[in-house]
Design a protein around this motif. Structure first.
Motif, PDB file in Angstrom:
ATOM      1  N   GLN A  80       0.810  -1.219   0.000  1.00 16.66           N
ATOM      2  CA  GLN A  80       0.000   0.000   0.000  1.00 16.66           C
ATOM      3  C   GLN A  80       0.845   1.272   0.000  1.00 16.66           C
ATOM      4  OE1 GLN A  80      -2.953  -0.127   3.107  1.00 16.66           O
ATOM      5  NE2 GLN A  80      -3.446  -2.265   2.729  1.00 16.66           N
ATOM      6  N   ASP A  82       2.990   4.290  -1.496  1.00 15.28           N
ATOM      7  CA  ASP A  82       3.050   5.072  -2.732  1.00 15.28           C
ATOM      8  C   ASP A  82       4.498   5.483  -2.958  1.00 15.28           C
ATOM      9  OD1 ASP A  82       0.279   4.973  -3.220  1.00 15.28           O
ATOM     10  OD2 ASP A  82      -0.059   6.604  -1.787  1.00 15.28           O
ATOM     11  N   PHE A  96       1.706  12.184 -10.272  1.00 17.29           N
ATOM     12  CA  PHE A  96       1.581  11.176  -9.219  1.00 17.29           C
ATOM     13  C   PHE A  96       1.510  11.854  -7.848  1.00 17.29           C
ATOM     14  CE2 PHE A  96       3.393   8.111  -6.182  1.00 17.29           C
ATOM     15  CZ  PHE A  96       2.615   6.998  -6.446  1.00 17.29           C
ATOM     16  N   ASP A  99      -1.891  13.475  -7.437  1.00 22.49           N
ATOM     17  CA  ASP A  99      -2.962  12.496  -7.254  1.00 22.49           C
ATOM     18  C   ASP A  99      -2.958  11.907  -5.841  1.00 22.49           C
ATOM     19  OD1 ASP A  99      -3.745  12.910  -9.849  1.00 22.49           O
ATOM     20  OD2 ASP A  99      -2.701  11.148 -10.650  1.00 22.49           O
ATOM     21  N   LYS A 100      -1.776  11.607  -5.331  1.00 23.82           N
ATOM     22  CA  LYS A 100      -1.676  10.945  -4.017  1.00 23.82           C
ATOM     23  C   LYS A 100      -1.741  11.935  -2.871  1.00 23.82           C
ATOM     24  CE  LYS A 100      -1.396   6.888  -5.788  1.00 23.82           C
ATOM     25  NZ  LYS A 100      -2.548   5.956  -5.656  1.00 23.82           N
ATOM     26  N   HIS A 102       0.427  13.304  -0.864  1.00 25.03           N
ATOM     27  CA  HIS A 102       1.260  13.141   0.321  1.00 25.03           C
ATOM     28  C   HIS A 102       2.293  14.263   0.365  1.00 25.03           C
ATOM     29  CE1 HIS A 102      -0.632   9.330   0.879  1.00 25.03           C
ATOM     30  NE2 HIS A 102       0.007   8.724  -0.120  1.00 25.03           N
ATOM     31  N   PHE A 105       7.423  11.272  -0.242  1.00 28.50           N
ATOM     32  CA  PHE A 105       7.361  10.013  -0.978  1.00 28.50           C
ATOM     33  C   PHE A 105       8.714   9.305  -0.917  1.00 28.50           C
ATOM     34  CE2 PHE A 105       4.123  12.634  -2.960  1.00 28.50           C
ATOM     35  CZ  PHE A 105       3.068  11.761  -3.170  1.00 28.50           C
TER      36      PHE A 105
END
Length: 307
Positions: A80, A82, A96, A99-100, A102, A105
């Motif tokens: 799970q 990213d 990316f 979209d995520k 956070h 990363f």
């Protein structure tokens, strides 16, 4: 210019009330609890006497539990996570990250186990403004920890090193998950939701790895319909709305951390609970041969196991 604030002496009535509160709290603490269980009982008595409110009691219990939980107990499993591939085109990386949503990363090169650093989303702005800046040049060092790392020690390291994320590795050196400072703090203060937490049910049931492979971390407030669908069970949905409510209802109380409850075909272990509700459970299937009854008899067996 405003006049200085003057501290008024306590009136006899207020003074007696203040002394009474302190004396009651002192009398509880002067019993010198000999172990963690007795200390917890003292805190519960303080709550019952309204010396501590429910929120304060929950936070103190969370602090006590953090010293016993390990990174492997709360980590986000590898499946799970990213991750960003450092060789991906910049536009793909930017999309990316958007979209995520956070703030940080893990970044890998080649294989997903080969984590080469951590990328902060805000640093990607430099790539937009300067063409001579590469993603690799923006990476921060990654912190690697074993699954057995205690959360209280990890929280101290987060504060000292100003890290917010740690990669969890198994005994063979492979990445098994990640833990953020928010994950650790949530064990103390409860769930911390931000403006990007849209799907409240997304991480209600999380598969565990390492030695706990085959078990699941389940939030106590997981809806029973979602729980039954995930585990293929038929726990009574007409008796409670959540798995915490169902277990507490059948036990007639809120179980304490570490208690084991069997409700065939499942076994539950309480990872975190306060005076009012179960926050976190570890759920696994009972060995073959155990009865598959899920009626009140199973609940009675759970009560015996949890007491």
């Amino acid at each position: 210019m405003s006049e200085p604030h003057t501290i008024q002496p306590l009136s006899p009535v207020n003074h007696r009330r203040e002394r009474g509160l302190l004396e009651r709290l002192s009398s509880l603490l002067l019993r010198e609890p000999e172990d963690r269980e007795q200390l917890h009982d003292v805190l519960l008595q303080a709550h019952e006497r309204q010396l501590l409110d429910a929120e304060a009691l929950s936070m103190i219990e969370g602090v006590m539990q953090v010293s016993e939980l390990a990174a492997g107990d709360i980590m986000i499993p590898r499946a799970q996570m990213d991750l960003i591939n450092v060789t991906d085109p910049l536009q793909d990386i930017l999309q990316f990250a958007v979209d995520k949503a956070h703030s940080r990363f893990p970044v890998y090169e080649g294989q997903r186990d080969n984590i080469i650093g951590v990328l902060l989303s805000k640093d990607l702005l430099q790539c937009q403004l300067r063409s001579d800046v590469s993603v690799q040049s923006l990476l921060r060092p990654a912190l690697f920890i074993p699954e057995s790392k205690r959360l209280n020690v990890l929280l101290s390291e987060f504060r000292q090193n100003r890290n917010h994320i740690a990669l969890v590795v198994d005994e063979f050196g492979g990445v098994s998950g990640l833990v953020t400072i928010e994950d650790v703090l949530e064990q103390i203060v409860g769930d911390i939701e931000d403006e990007y937490d849209y799907d409240e049910d997304a991480d209600n049931i999380v598969s565990l790895r390492g030695k706990a492979l085959g078990s699941y971390r389940v939030k106590g407030l997981t809806d029973l319909e979602q729980f039954n669908a995930a585990f293929g069970t038929e726990l009574p949905e007409d008796q409670a709305g959540t798995i915490s409510g169902l277990i507490c209802g059948h036990l007639g109380r809120v179980p304490k951390r570490g208690e084991a409850i069997e409700w065939p075909p499942l076994a539950f272990e309480v990872l975190r609970a306060d005076a009012k509700v179960i926050h976190l459970l570890k759920v696994s299937r009972l060995p073959q041969g155990a009865t598959d009854s899920t009626d009140a008899a199973g609940a009675a067996q759970g009560q015996a196991s949890g007491s």
